[in-house]
Design an enzyme around this catalytic site. Structure first.
Site, mmCIF file in Angstrom:
data_model
loop_
_atom_site.group_PDB
_atom_site.id
_atom_site.type_symbol
_atom_site.label_atom_id
_atom_site.label_comp_id
_atom_site.label_asym_id
_atom_site.label_seq_id
_atom_site.Cartn_x
_atom_site.Cartn_y
_atom_site.Cartn_z
ATOM 1 N N ASP A 19 0.899 -1.409 -0.056
ATOM 2 C CA ASP A 19 -0.162 -0.042 0.069
ATOM 3 C C ASP A 19 0.908 1.279 0.015
ATOM 4 O O ASP A 19 1.980 1.284 -0.667
ATOM 5 C CB ASP A 19 -1.035 -0.031 1.208
ATOM 6 C CG ASP A 19 -2.210 0.743 1.035
ATOM 7 O OD1 ASP A 19 -2.171 1.754 0.661
ATOM 8 O OD2 ASP A 19 -3.333 0.089 1.020
ATOM 9 N N HIS B 253 2.131 2.193 -3.153
ATOM 10 C CA HIS B 253 1.244 3.243 -3.661
ATOM 11 C C HIS B 253 1.838 4.549 -3.521
ATOM 12 O O HIS B 253 1.077 5.639 -3.808
ATOM 13 C CB HIS B 253 0.033 3.313 -2.943
ATOM 14 C CG HIS B 253 -0.930 1.841 -3.299
ATOM 15 N ND1 HIS B 253 -2.049 1.460 -3.002
ATOM 16 C CD2 HIS B 253 -0.592 0.578 -4.053
ATOM 17 C CE1 HIS B 253 -2.474 0.254 -3.285
ATOM 18 N NE2 HIS B 253 -1.434 -0.136 -4.091
#
Ligand SMILES: *[C@@H]1O[C@H](CO)[C@@H](O)[C@H](O)[C@H]1NC(C)=O
Ligand SMILES: *[C@@H]1O[C@H](CO)[C@@H](O)[C@H](O)[C@H]1NC(C)=O
Length: 394
Positions: free
Chosen positions: A217, A240
């Site tokens: 993430d 991310h």
């Protein structure tokens, strides 16, 4: 019989000896308190005993975790302590493999209200494979635990620490002041669900430098109430990217102010630098942000503002984000985009982005067509060469 007089040299020797021994007694090796470096014996109680002795010490103290593998269950190292504490780890600390043992604690290793504290070295492996499998299979799983958390800490240095395989975030700061994090490595597989790298919120004066984040993430997630945050020399990806947000989760929310991301490289990540807010009313804001000297290597969204975040379609469809974004500078950002839309500045209709500066941007899309940009409600200026062409409103 007459007592021999203590001569000055002898007195000096005695004092030196006393001094040395008192220094040595401020080193608290967890093995001396019963910790076992075998990776299977529960060493939680031993770590706590060593901590309590160090924390109560009248002069600066060191907790030592030597070579070997130590099994640690949920643990809180509580402060404030009487003196400066160094937590020095050369070994490996592992979590129980059965994620159910964590319950709803929310954390694995928590440092609460410590100040003048250093965490140096060590590998922390949360061994979250079972937890990820639970999540991926859509079962009813516990919420997951952050690996290394600091709550309400002040004057902290975290250096040379490696965190692996976290259930959720690897390292989080909540309500902290004056924290330097350097040369850390936060690693989980790119497909591990919701494994953030470094997460900061309600904290002021944080530096995150010279670190590598490879995770599933956000490499760095910046929450409400973050001020004076510097990220530099970060290697991010997979992951991310660096994300301010998600913001506007709550109506009454603190803002994010004075954040710099500089001299960093993003490799194969979903985003480079992102600002993200729910499309909901909120008192939050983002201002004085500098993204500069960044290299993008095959990044899906190198530059992105998304104020229409509404994943669950609850409370946000047909709403606009109340988060006001202003004074955001993108300077010297170069490299390749994995998608054609290399620059996306999608701001709120009710509170447009203002004071956006684009300077010396060169993002290439390598699939035959030139990269493009997309803007909604984004106002600002551009300087130097901008590629793809700027779409800002003046
Ligand atoms: C601890 O492990 C490191 C790395 O394997 C090694 O360099 C060091 O000599 C070890 N220290 C001790 C005291 O065994
Ligand atoms: C902004 O943050 C930096 C750290 O990144 C700090 O040195 C500086 O003083 C802050 N500026 C203001 C105006 O607070």
């Amino acid at each position: 019989m007459t007592k021999p007089a203590i001569t000055f040299p002898l007195l000096f020797t005695l004092l030196t000896f006393i001094d040395v021994s008192s220094t040595a007694s401020n080193v608290f090796n967890v093995v001396s308190f019963g910790a076992k470096p075998d990776g299977v014996t529960d060493s939680t109680a031993a770590f706590l005993k060593a901590w309590q002795r160090a924390c109560g010490s009248a002069s600066s103290a060191t907790v030592v975790v030597p070579n070997g593998t130590f099994l640690l269950k949920v643990i809180t190292f509580g402060g404030p302590c009487k003196s400066k504490i160094t937590f020095q780890v050369t070994g490996t600390v592992v979590a129980p493999e059965d994620y159910r043992t964590f319950g709803n604690s929310g954390y694995w290793i928590l440092f609460n209200k410590v100040n003048r504290f250093s965490l140096v070295g060590g590998t922390f492996d949360a061994r979250a494979n079972g937890f990820w499998s639970c999540r991926k299979s859509g079962q009813n799983c516990p919420p997951g635990v952050r690996s290394i958390s600091f709550n309400s800490a002040k004057d902290v240095i975290i250096s040379g620490v490696k965190s692996m395989n976290s259930q959720v975030s690897h390292m989080t700061l909540n309500g902290c002041t004056n924290v330097v994090v350097r040369n850390v490595k936060l690693v989980a597989p790119g497909n591990s669900p919701n494994t953030d790298g470094f997460h900061v919120q309600l904290s002021t004066g944080v530096t995150f430098t010279g670190s590598t984040v490879q995770t599933g993430d956000d490499c760095v997630a910046i929450g409400p109430g973050t001020r004076n945050f510097l990220i530099t020399k970060l290697a991010c990806g997979p992951g991310h990217g660096v994300s301010i947000g998600s913001l506007a989760k709550e109506l009454n929310e603190d803002g994010v102010e004075n954040v710099t991301v500089s001299s960093s490289v993003f490799t194969g990540s979903q985003n480079g630098v992102r600002i993200k807010s729910w499309a909901r009313p909120s008192t939050g804001f983002v201002r004085n942000v500098f993204f500069q000297d960044l290299v993008m290597k095959n990044v899906e969204n190198p530059i992105i503002i998304d104020q229409n975040y509404c994943p669950t379609h609850e409370g946000c469809p047909n709403e606009y984000s109340g988060v006001k974004i202003s004074q955001v500078t993108y300077k010297n950002i170069q490299g390749t985009s994995a998608t054609q839309e290399a620059m996306k500045l999608v701001c709120s209709k009710s509170s447009p982005c203002t004071g956006i500066t684009l300077q010396d941007i060169k993002l290439i899309y390598n699939k035959g067509t030139p990269a493009t940009s997309l803007c909604f409600n984004a106002v600002g200026k551009s300087l130097g060469v901008i590629q793809p062409t700027s779409c800002l409103n003046r």
